[in-house]
Enzyme design. Structure first.
Site, PDB file in Angstrom:
ATOM      1  N   ASP A 230      43.460  37.421  36.766  1.00  0.00           N
ATOM      2  CA  ASP A 230      43.578  35.878  36.797  1.00  0.00           C
ATOM      3  C   ASP A 230      44.966  35.167  35.995  1.00  0.00           C
ATOM      4  OD1 ASP A 230      41.592  35.413  38.601  1.00  0.00           O
ATOM      5  OD2 ASP A 230      40.219  35.388  36.909  1.00  0.00           O
TER       6      ASP A 230
ATOM      7  N   ASP B 212      36.671  30.855  38.178  1.00  0.00           N
ATOM      8  CA  ASP B 212      36.710  31.994  39.088  1.00  0.00           C
ATOM      9  C   ASP B 212      35.282  32.622  39.030  1.00  0.00           C
ATOM     10  OD1 ASP B 212      37.668  34.480  40.232  1.00  0.00           O
ATOM     11  OD2 ASP B 212      37.016  35.413  38.207  1.00  0.00           O
TER      12      ASP B 212
END
Length: 690
Positions: free
Chosen positions: A589, A393
C-alpha cells in the site's frame, strides 16, 4: 547531504528559536530544524559546500547567542545544569543578603556583593550577548529589571527577584531534564553489546553490535536485549517485545523463528544467526525514526517560534513607552513608571510558550512510542488529530490476510470429514488460495489414483470423479449449470458448494478472518466523532459488502486494482476537502500511504516498506491502536492549547496588573518562571498516558 549537530548545555528555549531562525538564513542550508528537547540541529547541505565551513559558521552563530553552548558532531553525556560551584556561589550570596537584612543595613557594597554572587551567570550572559548584538533574551530582561531596581534604590527587591529567578530556573531546568530522561527511557531499546560466538566454539566476545556482520552467530542470555535482527538456530525462550509493539504478553520462540532487535530475552539461552546489520535492523530504524521525529514541527510550534521572535522586541518597545512616554503625558514622576516598566519586562519573557509547546509534542511522541505507535513528526500528530475521514485497506489491515476454512456444513448424510475429503480431492490440482486453504485443512495425503476426469471450469469451479463418485466443487453458478438447487446462504467469506452424484451435499466457507478488534476499532473511531469511514479492497463486491456491513463501515469500494486505490483516494480527498488518513498494511500500500494526508501502516515490526512509506507506524497488528493514537493526539492538543491559553492569559493579566502597580517584581518573576513551571508540569501529564 543531511547533517546533525548536538548543542550541549542548551537550556534556553527562546535562545534555541533564535539560533534556528539565524541558521535558516544561511542560503545553502535547507530543512533547518532545531529540536530543543533533544538539543539537536538538523539540516541539509546543498551543492558542494564544505561541511567544515558550515560547522564553523554554525558554531559562530551559536556562540554569539548562547556562549556557554558547545556544538559537536557527536552526542554528549547529559549536562549538569546546576553545578556545585554555582550552587555554592549563590548560597554565599544568599547568606550575605540575609545578613544585610538582619543587620538592617543600607550598605550598597554589601547588597551589590550579594547581587553579583547570586546573579553572576545571568549578568555575564547578558553582557556577552549584548556585545554580540543579541539583546532581547531573558538574561537581558532580568538584568535590566534588577539593575533598574538598584538604580531606584530598591536593593532588597532587586536581589530577591534574582534569587527567585535562579531558583525558578533551576527547577525549570530540572523539570526539562526529567522530561527528557523520561521520554528517552520510554524508548530505551538500544542494545549495549552483542555476544559474538568465536569460530563456532563455546567462546564468546562482547562487542559493539555495529561491528557484527550478517550470518555471524550470537549468544543471547536471559535478561539481555536482542542486539540485532536474527534467526534462532538453537534454544527456545520467551521474548518481551513491549518496547517495540506496546504488547505486554511475551512471545514464545524456538528454532527457526525470527527475533527482532530491541526485544528482551526472558528465560532461555539462545544462539541466533544475524540476518541484518545493525544499521538496517529494526531497533536502528525505530531509534532513527524517534530521534528525528521532533525535527518535523507542527504548525503550532512554527507559529509560536515566529510569535516569540516578534513578541519580545515589541514588548521591550512597549516598556520604553511605559517608562518614558507615559509619565510625560500624565505629568507623573518618571521613577514610578520606570519601576512599572521593569516589572513589565520581567513578565514579558515568552519562555512558558516557547518551552512548553515543543515539550508537549515531544512528550506526545514518547507516549505514543510506548504504546507501539511511532509518529514521524509532531506535524503528523497535528494532522492525525485533524483527520476527519479514515480510509482502510481490507486485507491485512481489518482482516488477517490469511485464508482458512472457517465452516464445514455437510448435507446428504455426509459427515464434516467426508465433505472436506471430497473437497480436498476435487481441489487438489488447483493453486487458487481457496483450494490451498482446503488442502491445508484436510492435512492428509492425497491418493492421485482416485482422481479422474478432472476439469477446471473457469470462473465456476471443478468437476471431477473421485473414486466412483462424480463431484462438483465451486460457486453457485457451477451447480446451477447442472440443475442442482442450493440454499441461499448469507455469510462472510467465500463459499465452495459441493454436489456428489448430482445431489447437493453441503458447503465449505473459506474466510480471510476479521481481526478480533476490527469492529471495536470502527466503533471507537465513530465514537471519536469520525463521521466517514471508508474501506478499499480488491475483493468482490458481495464479500466486501458483507464485511463492511458487519464492521459498520460507512462506504465501500471493491474490485479495486492497486492503481485504482490511489485514484479512489485522490477522489475522496478532492471531493471532501477534509484531512484524510489512510490505514494499510505497509507492504503493498506504499503509493496510497504516501498520497494520504496521514499514512498509517499496520504491523510495522520488521517491515522496511511500512517504516519508509508511512507517517505513522502501528508496530503490531492491532487496528485498535489507531483509536488509541487518535485519543492520545486529541489529549496532546488539549494540553498544547491549555498551555497557550494559560501562558498568554497569565502574561496579559500580569502585564495589566503590573502597569497599574498592583503586581511588583516578585509577582513578575512568578509570571515568568512560575508560569513556565506550571506549563511544563502540565505538558508532562502526557507521559502519564503512556
Amino acid at each position: 547531504m543531511i547533517k546533525k549537530y548536538y548543542l550541549q548545555d542548551l537550556n534556553c528555549a527562546h535562545c534555541a528559536s533564535v539560533i534556528e531562525s539565524q541558521v535558516k538564513e544561511i542560503k545553502y542550508l535547507k530543512n533547518v530544524s532545531l529540536d530543543f528537547m533533544q538539543k539537536t540541529l538538523c539540516f541539509d547541505i546543498t551543492g558542494e559546500n564544505d561541511s567544515d565551513d558550515v560547522f564553523d559558521l554554525i558554531k559562530s552563530i551559536v556562540g554569539k547567542i548562547e556562549p556557554d553552548v558547545k556544538v559537536s558532531e557527536e552526542i554528549s553525556e547529559s549536562d549538569e545544569n546546576f553545578d556545585k560551584m554555582k550552587f555554592i556561589r549563590i548560597a554565599i550570596g544568599v547568606l550575605i543578603f540575609a545578613a544585610a537584612l538582619f543587620l538592617k543595613t543600607s550598605s550598597l557594597l554589601l547588597y551589590l556583593t550579594a547581587y553579583i554572587l547570586i546573579g553572576y551567570d545571568v549578568l555575564y550572559r547578558a553582557i556577552k550577548n549584548i556585545m554580540n548584538g543579541q539583546v532581547f533574551d531573558e538574561n537581558f530582561l532580568m538584568c535590566l529589571a534588577t539593575v533598574g531596581a538598584f538604580i531606584i534604590g530598591e536593593y532588597s527587591e532587586g536581589i530577591a527577584v534574582m534569587i527567585f529567578y535562579q531558583i525558578g530556573e533551576a527547577f525549570q531546568d530540572m523539570a526539562v531534564e526529567k522530561s527528557r530522561k523520561s521520554i528517552k527511557d520510554l524508548m530505551n531499546i538500544r542494545p549495549d553489546y552483542a555476544n559474538l560466538i568465536i569460530d563456532n566454539s563455546e567462546n564468546t566476545e562482547k562487542i559493539n553490535p555495529e561491528k557484527i556482520k550478517i550470518d555471524d552467530l550470537i549468544l543471547i542470555k536471559p535478561g539481555e536485549k536482542v542486539p540485532l535482527d536474527s534467526k534462532v538456530i538453537k534454544g527456545n525462550s520467551s521474548v518481551d517485545t513491549m518496547a517495540l509493539t506496546g504488547e505486554s504478553v511475551p512471545i514464545d520462540i524456538a528454532e527457526g523463528d525470527k527475533i527482532l532487535s530491541g526485544s528482551i530475552n526472558l528465560n532461555g539461552v539462545i544462539i541466533a544467526k544475524v540476518t541484518k546489520e545493525f544499521s538496517e535492523s529494526t531497533v536502528a530504524k525505530i531509534l532513527s525514526l524517534v530521534e528525528n521525529a521532533s525535527s518535523k514541527k507542527s504548525k503550532t510550534e512554527n507559529f509560536i517560534t515566529e510569535f516569540a521572535r516578534i513578541y519580545t522586541p515589541t514588548v521591550v518597545g512597549l516598556a520604553a513607552v511605559i517608562a518614558f512616554i507615559v509619565p510625560l503625558v500624565l505629568s507623573q514622576p518618571i521613577s514610578m513608571w520606570v519601576s512599572k516598566a521593569l516589572v513589565f519586562l520581567v513578565i514579558s519573557c515568552p519562555c512558558a510558550l516557547v518551552l512548553s509547546i515543543p515539550l508537549s509534542y515531544f512528550a506526545g511522541i514518547g507516549a505514543l512510542s510506548k504504546k507501539g505507535i511511532l509518529v514521524k513528526g509532531s506535524n503528523y500528530i497535528e494532522a492525525l488529530n485533524n483527520s476527519e475521514i479514515f480510509v482502510f485497506d481490507k486485507t491485512g489491515t481489518l482482516t488477517k490476510g490469511i485464508f482458512k476454512v472457517t465452516e464445514i456444513n455437510p448435507d446428504n448424510n455426509l459427515s464434516k470429514d467426508e465433505l472436506l475429503e471430497y473437497a480436498a480431492y476435487a481441489e487438489n490440482f488447483s493453486s487458487h488460495p481457496i483450494a490451498v486453504s482446503i488442502k491445508k485443512q484436510y492435512k492428509k495425503e492425497i491418493d492421485l489414483k482416485r482422481i479422474s476426469n478432472y476439469q477446471d471450469i473457469a470462473g465456476k469451479g471443478i468437476s471431477a470423479n473421485i473414486g466412483s463418485s462424480h463431484v462438483l466443487a465451486g460457486n453457485e453458478k457451477l451447480l446451477n449449470d447442472y440443475g442442482i438447487n442450493i440454499p441461499k446462504i448469507n455469510i462472510i467469506g467465500s463459499i465452495v458448494y459441493l454436489a456428489i452424484d448430482n445431489k447437493y451435499s453441503g458447503y465449505i466457507v473459506i474466510s480471510d478472518e476479521i481481526k478480533e478488534d476490527s469492529k471495536k476499532t470502527i466503533d471507537g473511531l465513530h465514537s471519536q466523532g469520525i463521521k466517514e469511514i471508508i474501506m478499499l479492497t480488491g475483493d468482490n463486491s458481495e464479500n466486501a459488502q458483507k464485511i463492511g456491513n458487519y464492521l459498520g463501515i460507512d462506504k465501500i469500494y471493491s474490485n479495486l486494482l492497486p492503481q485504482d486505490k490511489v485514484s479512489t483516494l485522490e477522489k475522496i480527498i478532492s471531493e471532501s476537502g477534509k484531512k484524510v488518513a489512510f490505514v494499510g498494511d505497509g507492504i503493498n500500500d506504499a503509493p496510497v500511504l504516501t498520497r494520504a494526508d496521514v499514512g498509517i501502516a499496520m504491523g510495522g515490526v520488521g517491515s522496511d516498506a511500512a517504516i519508509e512509506a508511512s507517517d505513522v507506524v502501528i508496530m503490531n497488528d492491532e487496528p485498535y491502536r489507531i483509536v488509541t493514537a487518535k485519543n492520545l493526539t486529541k489529549f496532546i492538543h488539549q494540553i498544547v492549547y491549555q498551555n497557550i491559553v494559560f501562558s498568554l492569559g497569565c502574561k496579559i493579566l500580569f502585564l495589566i496588573l503590573g502597569v497599574f502597580g498592583i503586581v511588583g517584581m516578585k509577582g513578575a518573576v512568578f509570571a515568568d518562571v512560575g508560569v513556565s513551571l506550571i506549563a511544563i508540569l502540565n505538558a508532562l501529564r502526557i507521559l502519564r498516558k503512556s
